[in-house]
Motif scaffolding. Structure first.
Motif, PDB file in Angstrom:
ATOM      1  N   ALA A  76      91.417  20.463  92.425  1.00 14.06           N
ATOM      2  CA  ALA A  76      90.264  20.323  93.309  1.00 14.06           C
ATOM      3  C   ALA A  76      89.377  21.563  93.252  1.00 14.06           C
ATOM      4  CB  ALA A  76      90.728  20.064  94.742  1.00 14.06           C
ATOM      5  N   VAL A  77      89.991  22.742  93.242  1.00 12.77           N
ATOM      6  CA  VAL A  77      89.221  23.985  93.120  1.00 12.77           C
ATOM      7  C   VAL A  77      88.481  24.013  91.790  1.00 12.77           C
ATOM      8  CG1 VAL A  77      89.410  26.492  92.951  1.00 12.77           C
ATOM      9  CG2 VAL A  77      90.745  25.254  94.664  1.00 12.77           C
ATOM     10  N   ALA A  78      89.168  23.596  90.720  1.00  9.11           N
ATOM     11  CA  ALA A  78      88.516  23.568  89.411  1.00  9.11           C
ATOM     12  C   ALA A  78      87.345  22.589  89.395  1.00  9.11           C
ATOM     13  CB  ALA A  78      89.543  23.193  88.340  1.00  9.11           C
ATOM     14  N   GLY A  79      87.524  21.450  90.059  1.00  7.82           N
ATOM     15  CA  GLY A  79      86.441  20.465  90.091  1.00  7.82           C
ATOM     16  C   GLY A  79      85.231  20.962  90.845  1.00  7.82           C
ATOM     17  N   GLN A  80      85.436  21.585  91.989  1.00  6.57           N
ATOM     18  CA  GLN A  80      84.304  22.105  92.760  1.00  6.57           C
ATOM     19  C   GLN A  80      83.617  23.254  92.035  1.00  6.57           C
ATOM     20  OE1 GLN A  80      85.396  22.615  97.054  1.00  6.57           O
ATOM     21  NE2 GLN A  80      87.293  21.609  96.427  1.00  6.57           N
ATOM     22  N   THR A  81      84.415  24.092  91.384  1.00  6.86           N
ATOM     23  CA  THR A  81      83.826  25.203  90.628  1.00  6.86           C
ATOM     24  C   THR A  81      82.999  24.684  89.457  1.00  6.86           C
ATOM     25  OG1 THR A  81      85.719  26.595  91.227  1.00  6.86           O
ATOM     26  CG2 THR A  81      84.366  27.316  89.377  1.00  6.86           C
ATOM     27  N   ALA A  82      83.499  23.670  88.785  1.00  6.92           N
ATOM     28  CA  ALA A  82      82.762  23.116  87.646  1.00  6.92           C
ATOM     29  C   ALA A  82      81.426  22.544  88.090  1.00  6.92           C
ATOM     30  CB  ALA A  82      83.601  22.037  86.973  1.00  6.92           C
ATOM     31  N   VAL A  83      81.393  21.845  89.211  1.00  7.55           N
ATOM     32  CA  VAL A  83      80.134  21.285  89.696  1.00  7.55           C
ATOM     33  C   VAL A  83      79.139  22.398  90.031  1.00  7.55           C
ATOM     34  CG1 VAL A  83      79.062  20.025  91.610  1.00  7.55           C
ATOM     35  CG2 VAL A  83      81.096  19.129  90.502  1.00  7.55           C
ATOM     36  N   LEU A  84      79.628  23.421  90.709  1.00  8.16           N
ATOM     37  CA  LEU A  84      78.739  24.521  91.104  1.00  8.16           C
ATOM     38  C   LEU A  84      78.202  25.262  89.887  1.00  8.16           C
ATOM     39  CD1 LEU A  84      77.550  26.053  93.489  1.00  8.16           C
ATOM     40  CD2 LEU A  84      79.559  27.541  93.448  1.00  8.16           C
ATOM     41  N   VAL A  85      79.073  25.545  88.931  1.00  6.62           N
ATOM     42  CA  VAL A  85      78.639  26.261  87.733  1.00  6.62           C
ATOM     43  C   VAL A  85      77.644  25.436  86.932  1.00  6.62           C
ATOM     44  CG1 VAL A  85      79.420  27.184  85.512  1.00  6.62           C
ATOM     45  CG2 VAL A  85      80.707  27.689  87.593  1.00  6.62           C
ATOM     46  N   LEU A  86      77.937  24.150  86.747  1.00  7.77           N
ATOM     47  CA  LEU A  86      77.031  23.309  85.968  1.00  7.77           C
ATOM     48  C   LEU A  86      75.708  23.074  86.693  1.00  7.77           C
ATOM     49  CD1 LEU A  86      79.550  20.663  84.581  1.00  7.77           C
ATOM     50  CD2 LEU A  86      78.412  22.475  83.296  1.00  7.77           C
ATOM     51  N   ALA A  87      75.755  23.018  88.015  1.00 11.38           N
ATOM     52  CA  ALA A  87      74.522  22.781  88.762  1.00 11.38           C
ATOM     53  C   ALA A  87      73.604  23.992  88.763  1.00 11.38           C
ATOM     54  CB  ALA A  87      74.855  22.385  90.200  1.00 11.38           C
ATOM     55  N   LEU A  88      74.171  25.200  88.696  1.00  8.75           N
ATOM     56  CA  LEU A  88      73.366  26.421  88.780  1.00  8.75           C
ATOM     57  C   LEU A  88      73.307  27.168  87.458  1.00  8.75           C
ATOM     58  CD1 LEU A  88      74.672  27.761  92.222  1.00  8.75           C
ATOM     59  CD2 LEU A  88      72.677  26.322  91.767  1.00  8.75           C
ATOM     60  N   SER A  89      73.729  26.533  86.371  1.00  5.81           N
ATOM     61  CA  SER A  89      73.758  27.219  85.079  1.00  5.81           C
ATOM     62  C   SER A  89      72.362  27.280  84.473  1.00  5.81           C
ATOM     63  CB  SER A  89      74.719  26.509  84.127  1.00  5.81           C
ATOM     64  OG  SER A  89      74.273  25.182  83.891  1.00  5.81           O
ATOM     65  N   GLY A  90      72.157  28.171  83.519  1.00  2.68           N
ATOM     66  CA  GLY A  90      70.886  28.311  82.821  1.00  2.68           C
ATOM     67  C   GLY A  90      70.140  29.552  83.264  1.00  2.68           C
ATOM     68  N   PRO A  91      69.051  29.853  82.561  1.00  2.00           N
ATOM     69  CA  PRO A  91      68.265  31.024  82.946  1.00  2.00           C
ATOM     70  C   PRO A  91      67.654  30.904  84.328  1.00  2.00           C
ATOM     71  CG  PRO A  91      67.111  29.699  81.309  1.00  2.00           C
ATOM     72  CD  PRO A  91      68.486  29.158  81.398  1.00  2.00           C
ATOM     73  N   VAL A  92      67.379  29.684  84.762  1.00  4.31           N
ATOM     74  CA  VAL A  92      66.925  29.433  86.121  1.00  4.31           C
ATOM     75  C   VAL A  92      67.802  28.345  86.704  1.00  4.31           C
ATOM     76  CG1 VAL A  92      64.535  30.115  85.660  1.00  4.31           C
ATOM     77  CG2 VAL A  92      65.231  27.737  85.286  1.00  4.31           C
ATOM     78  N   PHE A  93      67.748  28.199  88.027  1.00  2.00           N
ATOM     79  CA  PHE A  93      68.578  27.175  88.660  1.00  2.00           C
ATOM     80  C   PHE A  93      68.246  25.802  88.105  1.00  2.00           C
ATOM     81  CE2 PHE A  93      69.344  29.700  92.822  1.00  2.00           C
ATOM     82  CZ  PHE A  93      70.170  30.566  92.108  1.00  2.00           C
ATOM     83  N   ALA A  94      69.255  25.119  87.551  1.00  2.00           N
ATOM     84  CA  ALA A  94      69.031  23.761  87.063  1.00  2.00           C
ATOM     85  C   ALA A  94      68.789  22.804  88.211  1.00  2.00           C
ATOM     86  CB  ALA A  94      70.229  23.292  86.241  1.00  2.00           C
ATOM     87  N   GLN A  95      69.389  23.071  89.370  1.00  2.00           N
ATOM     88  CA  GLN A  95      69.210  22.243  90.556  1.00  2.00           C
ATOM     89  C   GLN A  95      68.956  23.157  91.747  1.00  2.00           C
ATOM     90  OE1 GLN A  95      72.975  19.938  90.214  1.00  2.00           O
ATOM     91  NE2 GLN A  95      71.665  18.155  90.551  1.00  2.00           N
ATOM     92  N   PRO A  96      68.274  22.667  92.763  1.00  2.00           N
ATOM     93  CA  PRO A  96      68.101  23.481  93.969  1.00  2.00           C
ATOM     94  C   PRO A  96      69.469  23.816  94.567  1.00  2.00           C
ATOM     95  CG  PRO A  96      66.585  21.623  93.983  1.00  2.00           C
ATOM     96  CD  PRO A  96      67.519  21.420  92.822  1.00  2.00           C
ATOM     97  N   ALA A  97      69.529  24.977  95.240  1.00  2.00           N
ATOM     98  CA  ALA A  97      70.792  25.435  95.810  1.00  2.00           C
ATOM     99  C   ALA A  97      71.338  24.443  96.830  1.00  2.00           C
ATOM    100  CB  ALA A  97      70.603  26.817  96.432  1.00  2.00           C
ATOM    101  N   ALA A  98      70.448  23.851  97.636  1.00  2.00           N
ATOM    102  CA  ALA A  98      70.895  22.899  98.652  1.00  2.00           C
ATOM    103  C   ALA A  98      71.562  21.687  98.022  1.00  2.00           C
ATOM    104  CB  ALA A  98      69.722  22.473  99.523  1.00  2.00           C
ATOM    105  N   GLU A  99      70.977  21.194  96.932  1.00  2.67           N
ATOM    106  CA  GLU A  99      71.568  20.031  96.268  1.00  2.67           C
ATOM    107  C   GLU A  99      72.917  20.405  95.639  1.00  2.67           C
ATOM    108  OE1 GLU A  99      68.902  18.210  93.565  1.00  2.67           O
ATOM    109  OE2 GLU A  99      67.294  17.948  95.044  1.00  2.67           O
ATOM    110  N   ALA A 100      72.996  21.611  95.061  1.00  4.43           N
ATOM    111  CA  ALA A 100      74.255  22.046  94.461  1.00  4.43           C
ATOM    112  C   ALA A 100      75.365  22.139  95.502  1.00  4.43           C
ATOM    113  CB  ALA A 100      74.059  23.395  93.760  1.00  4.43           C
TER     114      ALA A 100
END
Length: 554
Positions: A255-279
């Motif tokens: 479960a920790v790995a799953g939540q971390t993966a979502v957060l990392v993938l949602a905020l990865s890249g030179p700029v936020f790929a998704q807004p922080a609230a959505e992440a």
């Protein structure tokens, strides 16, 4: 037969409907709970962001209304699901237990006798409870887990395909972990169930033979046997609990790995790929899904218990119930109350190398006297005629042309009554013991039965004590004979009914039984020293001797 199939076929229409409604309510309630967590996280994060940006145009009314609606919906749905699932559980258990009890009446008498150690009662209590628990402990949770996981993965895939793929993989790994852990614990659960059954059977056997065990100073060995069985059961249960704890720990790590993966993938890249609230909302939505997945080992464990119970109940559940027998089923005896002939054809009698075969037609109203010393095979013959012992030659004992070994216990009980040398007596009163065979009998009928058994001197409210210990041997024997008279069987088998009685009382009792059952066939086994006590002429006499061939005197 799976546990769900057993439950579904045994349940009535209402129980089936409640089962489906409970699954829908449980799935919707868990979906609301996951949505509440995700929307709340997104809402709070958005409020913090707009406050930092001093954005006065952002409206908080719609998100807060959604949070409130999800909270109310989750509470209402969970409460409704509990009501419906508990109703489904009760209805399914009642339907399953009543079906199995009625099916037990179709068990042949000799098989039913093998369950006197409590095995059948255990099936009808603990196993039915485990199988019926599917309605409240397995089906609704599985519906909630499945629906929530599917919706969460779908939403993540729409928002971010990499996040959806990652969560699908991790959820699949979590399910595989839970299934593997459940399979490993089932062996421990089976060991525990077998050990508890052994302890229960030993206790029941010891209770019925308590005084003999005390006389033989064998109480301590029996106590050690029970303690050993209980110890094995507890060790197996502890091993199963250890396996469950390990699986829960591994699921939490996933479960920790799953939540971390979502957060990392949602905020990865030179700029936020998704807004922080959505992440944050996605992370909390995933957390809600994994919170449900963590309960999967317990749900699968309950399902495993239900599956094992259903496997043990399969043979009994597959029996045709009274009124459901097809034309291909074994024929049944004629209706209760009809005159019936019991036919013995080449039935082995006697003991040792001097066994011979006996044939006879026991007509209604006739009397067959079986006499001989102890150990000559009198009780064995009566139990064979009653279907308690499978005859050595198939179709050698027929009731109205039907082999007794193929008749269900209920059909035999309507026709034959065997009074054994040591029959069971409940710890109650005389009246309550007598009403076991005639529940609707009034006091006058009960007193008439006691009079027929030469026991009229005892009041109906006389306590019998545990296993009839408050009565003498002769009184216990006459009580069970009076109980048999109340059944008015077509064939009454009496195994040494004069034991413990003086000659005068024995003669009165036999005369009373013949007078009370003039149309019934009587098969009476008497020791050779009492064969002259029979106050009426026997239609046929079978004399057994352990040291010589059985002789038949017409």
């Amino acid at each position: 037969m799976t546990a769900f199939r057993l439950l579904w076929t045994a349940a009535d229409h209402r129980a089936r409907r409640d089962l489906l409604i409970a699954a829908v309510l449980a799935g919707t309630a868990e979906l609301c709970a996951a949505g509440l967590l995700g929307v709340s996280g997104w809402f709070l994060t958005s409020c913090a962001v707009v406050t930092a940006q001093a954005n006065t145009t952002w409206s908080w009314m719609y998100p807060s209304g959604t949070v409130r609606a999800l909270a109310l919906g989750r509470t209402g749905l969970r409460y409704s699901e509990r009501l419906v699932s508990h109703g489904a559980l009760l209805g399914a258990t009642v339907s399953l237990r009543s079906r199995l009890v009625r099916a037990a009446t179709t068990v042949p008498a000799r098989e039913l006798r093998n369950h006197r150690d409590g095995a059948l009662m255990a099936r009808l209590t603990s196993d039915v409870g485990a199988a019926g628990g599917m309605a409240g402990q397995v089906v609704p949770p599985l519906a909630g887990i499945g629906l929530t996981a599917a919706v969460v993965v779908t939403l993540l895939t729409v928002a971010s395909p990499p996040s959806g793929a990652a969560e699908l993989l991790l959820l699949a790994l979590s399910v595989a972990t839970a299934v593997t852990a459940e399979r490993r614990t089932r062996g421990h659960q089976r060991t525990a169930a077998e050990a508890w059954a052994t302890a229960r059977a030993t206790l029941l056997s010891a209770r019925s033979a308590w005084w003999e065990l005390r006389c033989l100073d064998a109480v301590d060995p029996v106590r050690e046997q029970v303690a050993d069985a209980v110890g094995r059961a507890r060790r197996a249960e502890a091993a199963a609990e250890t396996m469950m704890r390990r699986s829960r720990l591994l699921l939490r790590l996933l479960a920790v790995a799953g939540q971390t993966a979502v957060l990392v993938l949602a905020l990865s890249g030179p700029v936020f790929a998704q807004p922080a609230a959505e992440a944050i909302g996605e992370v909390l939505l995933v957390a809600a899904a994994y919170e449900l997945v963590e309960t999967l080992p317990q749900v699968l464990r309950d399902h495993g218990l239900a599956a094992d119970a259903a496997h043990r109940l399969t043979e009994l559940a597959n029996r045709a119930l009274p009124g459901e027998l097809s034309t291909a089923s074994p024929p049944r005896a004629s209706p209760a109350g009809a005159a019936r002939a019991l036919v013995a054809r080449h039935v082995p009698v006697g003991v040792g190398a001097y066994r011979t075969r006996w044939s006879a037609v026991i007509e209604p109203g006739s009397v067959v006297l079986v006499t001989g010393p102890n150990g000559s095979g009198k009780s064995t013959l009566l139990e064979t005629l009653a279907g308690r012992i499978s005859p050595a030659v198939p179709r050698s004992v027929l009731l109205d042309g039907v082999p007794v070994e193929s008749l269900p216990a209920r059909a035999i009980a309507d026709s034959l009554t065997l009074v054994e040398a040591e029959d069971w007596i409940a710890d109650a009163t005389l009246a309550e013991n007598l009403r076991q065979s005639a529940p609707g009998a009034d006091d006058a009928t009960l007193r008439a039965a006691l009079e027929a058994a030469a026991l009229e001197q005892l009041p109906l409210d006389t306590p019998t004590g545990p296993l009839g210990s408050a009565l003498s041997q002769g009184q216990r024997r006459r009580l069970v004979i009076a109980r048999a008279v109340l059944r008015t069987p077509a064939v009454l088998l009496l195994d040494e009914p004069t034991a413990g009685l003086d000659d005068r009382t024995a003669t009165r009792m036999l005369t009373g039984v013949r007078r009370a059952l003039p149309d019934s066939a009587l098969v009476i086994a008497l020791p050779d020293r009492h064969d002259d006590l029979l106050p009426f002429a026997a239609s046929r006499v079978l004399r057994l001797k352990p040291t010589s061939r059985a002789a038949i005197a017409e």
